[in-house]
Design an enzyme around this catalytic site. Structure first.
Site, PDB file in Angstrom:
ATOM      1  N   ASN A  54       0.698  -1.149  -0.099  1.00  0.00           N
ATOM      2  CA  ASN A  54      -0.132   0.151  -0.061  1.00  0.00           C
ATOM      3  C   ASN A  54       0.775   1.349  -0.068  1.00  0.00           C
ATOM      4  OD1 ASN A  54      -0.172  -1.198   2.925  1.00  0.00           O
ATOM      5  ND2 ASN A  54      -1.277   0.708   3.221  1.00  0.00           N
ATOM      6  N   ASP A  55       0.780   2.155   0.855  1.00  0.00           N
ATOM      7  CA  ASP A  55       1.041   3.603   0.782  1.00  0.00           C
ATOM      8  C   ASP A  55       2.749   3.511   0.518  1.00  0.00           C
ATOM      9  OD1 ASP A  55      -1.206   3.543   2.137  1.00  0.00           O
ATOM     10  OD2 ASP A  55      -0.324   4.590   3.932  1.00  0.00           O
ATOM     11  N   TRP A 114       3.917   0.980  10.341  1.00  0.00           N
ATOM     12  CA  TRP A 114       2.845   1.846   9.480  1.00  0.00           C
ATOM     13  C   TRP A 114       3.609   2.998   8.792  1.00  0.00           C
ATOM     14  CZ3 TRP A 114      -2.383   1.597  12.599  1.00  0.00           C
ATOM     15  CH2 TRP A 114      -2.549   0.113  12.473  1.00  0.00           C
ATOM     16  N   ASP A 179       1.127   8.425  10.594  1.00  0.00           N
ATOM     17  CA  ASP A 179       1.342   8.898   9.450  1.00  0.00           C
ATOM     18  C   ASP A 179       2.317  10.340   9.548  1.00  0.00           C
ATOM     19  OD1 ASP A 179       0.100   6.843   8.496  1.00  0.00           O
ATOM     20  OD2 ASP A 179      -1.540   7.859   7.846  1.00  0.00           O
ATOM     21  N   GLU A 233      -5.489  10.818   7.164  1.00  0.00           N
ATOM     22  CA  GLU A 233      -4.406   9.972   6.918  1.00  0.00           C
ATOM     23  C   GLU A 233      -3.392  10.490   6.184  1.00  0.00           C
ATOM     24  OE1 GLU A 233      -5.344   5.722   7.261  1.00  0.00           O
ATOM     25  OE2 GLU A 233      -6.435   6.169   5.653  1.00  0.00           O
TER      26      GLU A 233
END
Ligand SMILES: *[C@@H]1O[C@H](CO)[C@@H](O)[C@H](O)[C@H]1NC(C)=O
Ligand SMILES: *[C@@H]1O[C@H](CO)[C@@H](O)[C@H](O)[C@H]1NC(C)=O
Ligand SMILES: *[C@@H]1O[C@H](CO)[C@@H](O)[C@H](O)[C@H]1NC(C)=O
Ligand SMILES: *[C@@H]1O[C@H](CO)[C@@H](O)[C@H](O)[C@H]1NC(C)=O
Ligand SMILES: *[C@@H]1O[C@H](CO)[C@@H](O)[C@H](O)[C@H]1NC(C)=O
Ligand SMILES: *[C@@H]1O[C@H](CO)[C@@H](O)[C@H](O)[C@H]1NC(C)=O
Length: 575
Positions: A54-55, A114, A179, A233
């Site tokens: 993902n990110d 994360w 984040d 986010e």
């Protein structure tokens, strides 16, 4: 002659050495990118050899190498066990996927490492701030530093012994605290960083300050919040400069700079532009989130949790975004992978000062191969024709349309309609006056499958025009489970000048840039018929008025060199 013979030998030996290097992983490498057995894998977008991504995280340029970290599940094609994957490149197109940079090992990140960002400190050394999901599943912020800063590949990272550096205390909800951005330095030399949060149900950019990057104090006031949105986010906060094409490093502040605040919510990346005062840390937006009918976004399709970085080598700011699958989860598991990174885009403030424009980085053009060209070709209303001679499933197409006749444009009130809904109601087969005109990409020969990227021009009530850009996927695949919802947005261009469209087509992704990058729409499509050599490309005009193709350039695209590192390092030649 002799010289070139020796050179050929040297190249030959290098190729053999290279094959030996990759030999053990040949099977992986074969499946790494598009191939007939994996027709929806891409050929020139970054994706790891398998599993979930993902990110984009901590992108940076360091000692001649570009680094991309990314949220990664080493075990499956679904989200979980989140680790920082790490890839390096000389040109942002060809990548070597290294060992994981940060793995969940400590009480403060045992449930996942994360998203986060890199900051290059004044001495030149990089550091990373990332969110850990701790042993109690609380979100906390941690620091990691390179073990050996003289290694340009930054293969090993060490977590700081003081971690976690920021914890959810004093009313911060431990589920809404994540984040961290790239940090910037104020005139007082203290560092600032923003962390995404939700306070009283409102999306918030919490502001922290530090003298030493280790001890962080939360500011009384957040940098910004909005009661029209929920959790923010992956915030991003950076300067842009008025009327210049280059980017600015994150700590730079000048009379001609404005600041961009981006937040990810509602599955989209929204941004606002405003004035930031580094003495008071006050950020005053020109127009706040969700306040104008335009609701500015980086991309109106599938593009989320993006991050920018300043490329000091080429003095530009580059944007990366996560492009998720629109396929069924079970199909992701069957395919063995999920998630792409967008083509890196350089991002600047538009001349009008009111929005950003994006353009694929120049380096992507090195993959252009066979070319087709058209000039000054009229397309009568209700017609379409095929562009042949390039690989339509793996292409870069730039087209510019001239509209000789804007009379009788249909009327709309742009501030009263939702462009996305307008695009799904007025699809590519719904005739209009001026438009729909544009491209049918990843189309089967008889157009049973096609993805339409197109424009329609309307007159708005005050005798101005409104240009709508759509990406319509309803017919993109015969398969039923695929998400085929359409996307749309207005493009702030004057249709009396020519309207341009560029689409990067790569098997299952179409990244489209309207009006020179003022409006971008990325879509994922999973054709069954229009795969590989069976994919076709058309230009169409289903309006009643004719339009002219002022210029069309299309290129077959080569493959990027993307492969996993095995042991020793082996890199594509710098260029
Ligand atoms: C996470 O990793 C463990 C093995 O360490 C595995 O058993 C589990 O299925 C993984 N979860 C996901 C969602 O991948
Ligand atoms: C939202 O915030 C604005 C100012 O930031 C304020 O004027 C307005 O009353 C707030 N609305 C709600 C519903 O809290
Ligand atoms: C386009 O819209 C028309 C009318 O709204 C509808 O009948 C038709 O099925 C749609 N076609 C596609 C390809 O979605
Ligand atoms: C288009 O081609 C596909 C595959 O060859 C076929 O199944 C379909 O019936 C064709 N559709 C039309 C309208 O000709
Ligand atoms: C399909 O994708 C759109 C846009 O990303 C999203 O809003 C919608 O919820 C998705 N639909 C389903 C059924 O997942
Ligand atoms: C716009 O298109 C017309 C018609 O093809 C062409 O003559 C003109 O040069 C184009 N203008 C620009 C600015 O590209």
């Amino acid at each position: 002659m002799e010289g070139s013979l020796i050179w050929i030998l040297v190249v030959h030996i290098l190729v053999i050495a290279y094959q030996g290097e990759v030999g053990a992983s040949d099977r992986i490498q074969k499946n790494f990118q598009y191939n007939p057995k994996q027709p929806h894998r891409t050929a020139y977008h970054f994706q790891p050899s398998k599993n979930w991504m993902n990110d984009p995280n901590g992108p940076m340029y360091y000692k001649g190498i570009y680094h991309l970290f990314y949220q990664y599940n080493p075990y499956a094609a679904v989200w979980g066990n989140i680790t920082w994957g790490h890839a390096v490149s000389h040109n942002l197109i060809d990548w070597i996927d290294l060992e994981h940079a940060i793995e969940p090992t400590e009480p403060y990140d045992i449930n996942g490492c994360w998203s986060g960002s890199a900051t290059i400190l004044p001495g030149g050394n990089p550091v990373i701030l990332y969110t850990g999901a701790d042993f109690k599943n609380r979100q906390v912020q941690n620091l990691a530093e390179p073990k050996n800063p003289s290694d340009p590949y930054l293969k090993e990272w060490i977590k700081a012994k003081n971690n976690p550096l920021m914890t959810p205390i004093n009313g911060i909800d431990p589920q809404f605290f994540r984040d961290p951005t790239t940090a910037w330095q104020g005139p007082d030399k203290r560092w600032r960083v923003v962390v995404g949060s939700q306070i009283d149900g409102h999306g918030t950019a919490l502001l922290y300050r530090s003298k030493d990057f280790v001890t962080w104090t939360k500011s009384e006031k957040p940098l910004h919040f909005s009661n029209k949105t929920k959790m923010w986010e992956c915030p991003d906060f950076y300067p842009v400069i008025v009327s210049r094409r280059n980017g600015l490093d994150t700590s730079v502040h000048s009379k001609n700079s404005k600041h961009v605040l981006k937040a990810s919510f509602n599955d989209q990346d929204y941004y606002i532009i405003g004035t930031y005062n580094p003495e008071t840390d006050k950020f005053i937006p020109d127009v706040d989130f969700m306040e104008s009918y335009l609701k500015l976004r980086y991309d109106y399709g599938i593009f989320y949790a993006s991050k920018t970085f300043y490329d000091s080598a080429k003095r530009r700011r580059i944007l990366w975004g996560w492009v998720t699958e629109g396929d069924d989860k079970l199909d992701d598991i069957k395919k063995g992978w999920s998630g792409l990174q967008s083509i890196p885009r350089s991002i600047v403030l538009d001349k009008n000062g009111k929005q950003l424009t994006q353009w694929p980085i120049k380096e992507i053009e090195r993959l252009r191969r066979k070319e087709v060209n058209l000039q000054n070709k009229g397309i009568k209303g209700g017609t379409a024709f095929e562009i042949t001679g390039i690989t339509a499933s793996q292409a870069d197409v730039e087209v510019s349309f001239h509209l000789p006749n804007l009379h009788d444009a249909e009327l709309i009130h742009p501030e009263k309609v939702d462009p996305k809904i307008l695009c799904s109601e007025k699809n590519a087969s719904t005739k209009g006056v001026i438009g729909p005109f544009g491209l049918m990409v990843l189309a089967s020969k008889n157009l049973t499958e096609r993805t339409a990227v197109f424009f329609r021009v309307f007159k708005s009530h005050d005798d101005k025009y409104a240009v709508l850009m759509c990406s319509h996927q309803t017919r993109s695949s015969l398969r039923k489970v695929v998400n085929k919802s359409s996307f749309g947005a207005f493009v702030d261009v004057d249709p009396k000048e020519n309207i341009s469209l560029r689409s990067l087509i790569d098997h299952s992704i179409v990244e489209s840039f309207g009006g020179g990058g003022k409006t971008c729409i990325t879509s994922r499509v999973y054709p069954e018929l229009a795969v590989g050599q069976e994919a076709h490309l058309y230009v169409f005009n289903y309006g009643t008025k004719s339009v002219t193709i002022s210029n069309l350039h299309g290129w077959s695209m080569g493959r990027a060199k993307i492969f996993p590192a095995h042991g020793k390092k082996m890199f594509p030649t710098p260029n």
